[in-house]
Design an enzyme around this catalytic site. Structure first.
Site, PDB file in Angstrom:
ATOM      1  N   GLU A 346       1.040  -1.101   0.254  1.00 49.39           N
ATOM      2  CA  GLU A 346       0.153   0.456  -0.003  1.00 49.39           C
ATOM      3  C   GLU A 346       0.887   1.171  -0.116  1.00 49.39           C
ATOM      4  O   GLU A 346       0.941   1.860  -0.197  1.00 49.39           O
ATOM      5  CB  GLU A 346      -0.795  -0.265   0.999  1.00 49.39           C
ATOM      6  CG  GLU A 346      -2.416  -0.898   1.615  1.00 49.39           C
ATOM      7  CD  GLU A 346      -2.766  -1.450   0.245  1.00 49.39           C
ATOM      8  OE1 GLU A 346      -2.956  -0.581  -0.479  1.00 49.39           O
ATOM      9  OE2 GLU A 346      -3.048  -3.032  -0.483  1.00 49.39           O
ATOM     10  N   TYR A 430      -2.813  -9.086 -10.344  1.00 57.03           N
ATOM     11  CA  TYR A 430      -1.647  -8.628  -9.631  1.00 57.03           C
ATOM     12  C   TYR A 430      -0.126  -9.742 -10.176  1.00 57.03           C
ATOM     13  O   TYR A 430       0.722  -9.456  -9.939  1.00 57.03           O
ATOM     14  CB  TYR A 430      -2.022  -9.155  -8.360  1.00 57.03           C
ATOM     15  CG  TYR A 430      -2.683  -7.958  -7.553  1.00 57.03           C
ATOM     16  CD1 TYR A 430      -2.268  -7.249  -6.344  1.00 57.03           C
ATOM     17  CD2 TYR A 430      -3.792  -8.188  -8.167  1.00 57.03           C
ATOM     18  CE1 TYR A 430      -2.723  -6.488  -5.749  1.00 57.03           C
ATOM     19  CE2 TYR A 430      -4.497  -7.000  -7.008  1.00 57.03           C
ATOM     20  CZ  TYR A 430      -4.257  -6.676  -6.093  1.00 57.03           C
ATOM     21  OH  TYR A 430      -5.196  -5.226  -5.068  1.00 57.03           O
TER      22      TYR A 430
END
Length: 500
Positions: A346, A430
């Site tokens: 993040e 991803y």
């Protein structure tokens, strides 16, 4: 004597090199400052006065947004996203059907944004709402370079949802919560719905000045920097936050927050966690974020903001990025597992999507695969290449192989509307996206790929980049055209054959 002359010459050469580097850095800083000032001239400016009623699970807001028409055409209509309206009904709530119980553990209640009035400088303005899109019809045509200030008065009902927008036992998560101007580009207005898979957001940079009146028992973590806290007579405190150039504004509030802080270069780093046994993990989050921020500063380019917050949240999905702030699901505060991985991933998004934006609806791989690859670089650096390779296999390669064994994989590059579910999205965006970037590293070398990412960062700072911009950076650094390779990988259904 010869040794002395050599030492003098060497010292002189080193001084010249040092001065050259200093001049280059100053020139580079001036170029970044020029880009920043140019974007600030025309970007939307949001001023919001928010009153937070936690007992009623709602907020009341007066929003002023100053808009400059920097396009070549005139506009009779402007469009805004009203993301909270996606939470109006259980059937339309932006969560996969199989995850509704996780999203609403205490049962469904609606959330929404109710617009009470819109006006410009001279009069009341007509508007229409269809689901999550607000169409505003200004009283006069907005010609190129014209400026307009709209005042939007609205209420927001916060649902009991453990997502980006909602509340749980510990936190109120206020993300994607206000009318935000939609992007207008060569394709026209982007009025995409709030998809239940992926991050369905695409926005331009803006400046925010947000004041939040809240009961004094509540602490607030938010985008931007806290300018002041005004203690009012009675039970309320006004928190005033201002941002530099950011893509949106998010805030998280709790009456259970404890805070630890540290400094990384010129950035104050804050870790918000829940009081009590979680302090150990609050400090761990601070450590991971501090290491990541420092590493990415050196590897990609400096983080230009003065604040960054890592916030424990009632958030069942894992982690989520916002400008100057990330949500980390509270379930990670109490177990090792992927805690570090999530915090680092993040934090990497502060570069990929935060500073260098992209259309997450159409080209989600650009920020997610680069954030995953950045996380792998972090593990290589702090734990060594062998451990980094092990993390790559455990987090990326093996999960993708398992998915591929049971499903027919789709291409990486697809709009969100074409993904079947989160597993499909994760496998493509991803996993396959990161496999492609790792394969690229093997082909051009880690050093060259770093140069390309730094160039990509510098050329697209505060802008929205595309796949073509990524290819341009690769071509610039390597002197080789990577268009066919990247496009083939992005459209291939078998990345393991293509990237080999």
């Amino acid at each position: 004597m010869k040794k002395r002359k050599f030492a003098i010459r060497l010292g002189f050469i080193l001084v010249i090199i040092g001065l050259s580097l200093l001049l280059f850095q100053k020139g580079h800083q001036k170029e970044i400052q020029k880009i920043t000032e140019e974007i600030m001239i025309n970007c939307p400016r949001y001023e919001m006065d928010v009153t937070f009623y936690p007992e009623e699970k709602r907020i009341a807001v007066i929003e002023k947004v100053a808009i400059t028409n920097d396009k070549a055409k005139a506009f009779q209509e402007l469009y805004f996203h009203l993301y909270p309206n996606a939470f109006k009904s259980l059937d339309e709530a932006p969560f996969p059907k199989e995850e509704i119980q996780q999203a609403y553990p205490d049962g469904f209640e609606p959330g929404y944004l109710y617009v009470k009035k819109i006006s410009d400088e001279s009069s009341k303005v007509n508007f229409e709402i269809e689901n999550t899109i607000l169409k505003v019809m200004p009283s006069k045509l907005l010609e190129p370079q014209d400026k307009l200030v709209l005042t939007i008065e609205f209420d927001v009902k916060i649902p009991p949802a453990l997502g980006r927008f909602g509340y749980g036992q510990n936190t109120f998560n206020l993300a994607n919560w206000y009318p935000i101007l939609a992007v207008y580009d060569e394709k026209g207005w982007h009025k995409d719905p709030y998809y239940c898979v992926g991050d369905p957001f695409y926005s331009e940079m803006g400046l925010y000045d947000v004041s939040i009146r809240a009961p004094k028992a509540y602490k607030i973590a938010a985008s931007g920097s806290l300018q002041e806290k005004i203690v009012e007579a009675g039970n309320n405190v006004i928190w005033n936050f201002k941002t530099e150039l950011v893509r949106d504004f998010a805030w998280i509030s709790s009456n259970k927050f404890a805070v630890e802080s540290a400094t990384v270069d010129n950035t104050q780093l804050m870790s918000y966690y829940f009081e009590g046994e979680n302090k150990k993990y609050g400090l761990k989050a601070l450590e991971y974020a501090k290491n990541a921020l420092g590493f990415f500063n050196e590897y990609f380019g400096k983080y230009p903001y003065s604040h960054y917050s890592v916030v424990a949240s009632d958030f069942y999905i894992g982690g989520m990025e916002f400008p100057n702030l990330v949500m980390i699901g509270n379930e990670f505060y109490g177990s090792s597992g992927f805690f570090e991985y999530v915090v680092v991933h993040e934090t990497a998004h502060q570069w990929w999507y935060g500073l260098v934006g992209n259309n997450q609806v159409e080209e989600a791989w650009l920020d997610e695969a680069l954030a995953e690859y950045s996380t792998l670089l972090y593990y290589d650096y702090f734990y060594g290449r062998k451990n980094g390779q092990k993390v790559y296999e455990q987090a990326i390669l093996n999960p993708y192989k398992l998915y591929e064994a049971a499903h027919t994989p789709g291409p990486i590059l697809r709009p969100l509307s074409e993904f079947v579910d989160w597993k499909d999205y994760s496998a493509a965006v991803y996993h396959k996206g990161t496999i492609m970037v790792k394969d690229l590293e093997g082909r051009i070398g880690k050093g060259k790929l770093q140069q390309a990412l730094r160039y990509y960062f510098e050329q697209n700072l505060y802008k929205n980049a595309t796949t073509a911009d990524f290819i341009k950076a690769l071509n610039h650094v390597t002197g080789v055209d990577w268009t066919d390779y990247i496009n083939d990988c992005l459209r291939s259904t078998d990345i393991l054959d293509k990237a080999s």
